[in-house]
Design a protein around this motif. Sequence first.
Motif, PDB file in Angstrom:
ATOM      1  N   ASP A  69       0.949  -1.222   0.570  1.00 45.32           N
ATOM      2  CA  ASP A  69      -0.372   0.054   0.184  1.00 45.32           C
ATOM      3  C   ASP A  69       0.873   1.412  -0.525  1.00 45.32           C
ATOM      4  O   ASP A  69       0.359   2.072  -0.601  1.00 45.32           O
ATOM      5  N   ALA A  70       2.146   1.208   0.778  1.00 48.55           N
ATOM      6  CA  ALA A  70       2.516   2.412   1.126  1.00 48.55           C
ATOM      7  C   ALA A  70       3.395   2.257  -0.274  1.00 48.55           C
ATOM      8  O   ALA A  70       3.549   4.314  -0.978  1.00 48.55           O
ATOM      9  N   PHE A  71       3.853   1.694  -0.795  1.00 48.27           N
ATOM     10  CA  PHE A  71       4.438   1.662  -2.407  1.00 48.27           C
ATOM     11  C   PHE A  71       3.633   2.214  -3.396  1.00 48.27           C
ATOM     12  O   PHE A  71       4.276   3.530  -3.586  1.00 48.27           O
ATOM     13  N   LEU A  72       2.653   2.040  -3.329  1.00 47.20           N
ATOM     14  CA  LEU A  72       2.032   2.682  -4.236  1.00 47.20           C
ATOM     15  C   LEU A  72       1.526   4.212  -3.892  1.00 47.20           C
ATOM     16  O   LEU A  72       1.725   5.429  -5.098  1.00 47.20           O
ATOM     17  N   LYS A  73       1.341   4.018  -3.149  1.00 45.56           N
ATOM     18  CA  LYS A  73       1.027   6.193  -2.367  1.00 45.56           C
ATOM     19  C   LYS A  73       2.385   6.312  -2.794  1.00 45.56           C
ATOM     20  O   LYS A  73       1.849   7.806  -3.540  1.00 45.56           O
ATOM     21  N   HIS A  74       3.016   5.985  -2.489  1.00 45.54           N
ATOM     22  CA  HIS A  74       4.686   7.258  -2.649  1.00 45.54           C
ATOM     23  C   HIS A  74       4.830   6.943  -4.084  1.00 45.54           C
ATOM     24  O   HIS A  74       5.370   8.247  -4.320  1.00 45.54           O
ATOM     25  N   MET A  75       4.995   6.160  -4.931  1.00 41.71           N
ATOM     26  CA  MET A  75       4.857   5.839  -6.790  1.00 41.71           C
ATOM     27  C   MET A  75       3.331   7.174  -6.892  1.00 41.71           C
ATOM     28  O   MET A  75       4.021   7.761  -7.632  1.00 41.71           O
ATOM     29  N   HIS A  76       2.856   6.719  -6.291  1.00 40.59           N
ATOM     30  CA  HIS A  76       1.424   8.248  -6.883  1.00 40.59           C
ATOM     31  C   HIS A  76       2.209   9.479  -6.769  1.00 40.59           C
ATOM     32  O   HIS A  76       1.980  10.557  -7.734  1.00 40.59           O
ATOM     33  N   TRP A  77       2.665   9.729  -5.218  1.00 37.59           N
ATOM     34  CA  TRP A  77       2.483  11.035  -4.413  1.00 37.59           C
ATOM     35  C   TRP A  77       4.011  11.604  -5.297  1.00 37.59           C
ATOM     36  O   TRP A  77       3.282  12.670  -6.067  1.00 37.59           O
ATOM     37  N   SER A  78       5.217  10.634  -5.629  1.00 41.84           N
ATOM     38  CA  SER A  78       5.894  11.380  -7.039  1.00 41.84           C
ATOM     39  C   SER A  78       5.860  11.122  -7.988  1.00 41.84           C
ATOM     40  O   SER A  78       7.084  11.225  -8.966  1.00 41.84           O
TER      41      SER A  78
END
Length: 494
Positions: A69-78
């Motif tokens: 989950d965190a990975f996807l949030k992070h990648m969308h953020w960036s």
Amino acid sequence: MKKMECDVAVVAAGLSGLAASIAAAEEGLRVITLEKSKVTGGAASMGMGPLAIGTRHQANVGYNLTPDDAFLKHMHWSHWMVDARLVYDYYRKSASTIEWLEDMGVEFVYRNTTLYTPSRMRSYAEPERTCHAVKPADGGRLGPRVAARMTKAMTERAVELGVNILTETPGKKLIMEDGRIAGVLAAAADGEELEVRAGAVILATGGFGDNPEMIKEFTGLTWGKDLFSFRIPGNVGDGIKMAWEVGAAHGDIRLDLMYQIPDNTNHFNLEGAFRQPMLWVNKLGERFMPEDCLANTCTTGNAINRQPGHTCFAIMDTALLKHYKKRGIDIFGIQGPDVFDHFDEEAGQALETGYPYFVKADTIEELCEKAGIDLPGLRATLEQYNADCDNGGFDSVFNKDRQFMRPIRKGPFYSLQSFPGAYGSFGGIKINYKTEAVNEDGYPIKGLYAVGTDACDIYGDTYPFILGGNTMAFCLNSGRMAAENAAAYLRSLG
Ligand SMILES: Cc1cc2nc3c(=O)[nH]c(=O)nc-3n(C[C@H](O)[C@H](O)[C@H](O)COP(=O)(O)OP(=O)(O)OC[C@H]3O[C@@H](n4cnc5c(N)ncnc54)[C@H](O)[C@@H]3O)c2cc1C
């Protein structure tokens, strides 16, 4: 010239360098760690704690964000502008890093304070509960600098494992032989040149937050004029330059941008008092963001950075000051809830010492003149703003929450000027998912690793408060990853 030998030389004993040193020693490698300053710990000693995902602390309160989950949030953020594999590996490792630290005696306080804050005023509207603050010493308050306990415990662990930490010994230049890293040259504490022979070198020198020339070159901002950032003494980009010298490519380079007032440590409560959803304007006297959204210091830093002169002013009048003194703050920041108890004292001090960024004035005309705000612009803004306040509190410009629509009419008036600030820099040395420094073609420079701030370009344009504790966590986890990969590399050499 003095000569020493080891398997891995780690350049710097800040957070990422300590993590790398300990992890390398745990791999059974002989480690020499070169530290420029008299003490270990670097910037981390000023902070609160790292992110982790999937820890038992989170499980205990039923919080179940996964690394995926965190990975996807992070990648969308960036916006996927960063190394996905590095980010994924880092998040997957983060929970084990908390246990690793706990095994060294570091204790964490895991709290979910965001739930008690209205969503619009949180650091981020939907923040994840990722930060694990380091437990303060007995009786201490959770706040800045608690993480010094973590770096102390890490230093003790490194020494216990036999890491040879040489303080006042800055790394200067990498040694390359036969197309691979063979060690590092340093200046020993007594001034003599020191050659440290090593099969692998891990660079961890904390970026260039203390180097105004590099800041100007890579961001266009001038320290002391339109940027007032933390400067951790000695973090001047040494590791970055050393890596570039041997052919490492440039990673994305930015500041870990936020906002602050000049000399903020001497005006700590004054700053906290004005970081409230009162009226905020730029030099033209115009509003530029809904003031109830300014709790996220990084995105507010971006907003201020794009204003004329990279600056802005928070303004209150006597009635509003009285309100805050009686009712307390709206937005809770690192300064704590009691900032208005100290207002008179700190405001008086600022005026006495001629601190130019704080203004007290009997009239709006005087305020504009002293602060450098366009008078017709501010007059027009006040007319609209006060009319909106009278009109049931509907903010016709930004729809700020009407509970914060309080008119500015009654002198004396007060203003405090803010600028972009930064916790430090981000990035410089391009690395791959194994934390190997790579050249322009993406091939690793054999035996060279870069970790922490020197290599941290995983956020895109802005630090993600959505996943708080991220910079420390990247430092810790990239340090561990580099040590493990360096050990595998050295084993492969036989
Ligand atoms: C006030 C403040 C609060 C913060 N709070 C948080 C927080 O709560 N959570 C979070 O995630 N992040 C926080 N951060 C950010 C975090 O502390 C940093 O990102 C992190 O400490 C950087 O680690 P590092 O290892 O890259 O550099 P540092 O820890 O700064 O270490 C760099 C080290 O390199 C040494 N050095 C420099 N040049 C050389 C050389 N040539 N040879 C040898 N040594 C050298 C320096 O002396 C220093 O010891 C905060 C930062 C600040 C300034």
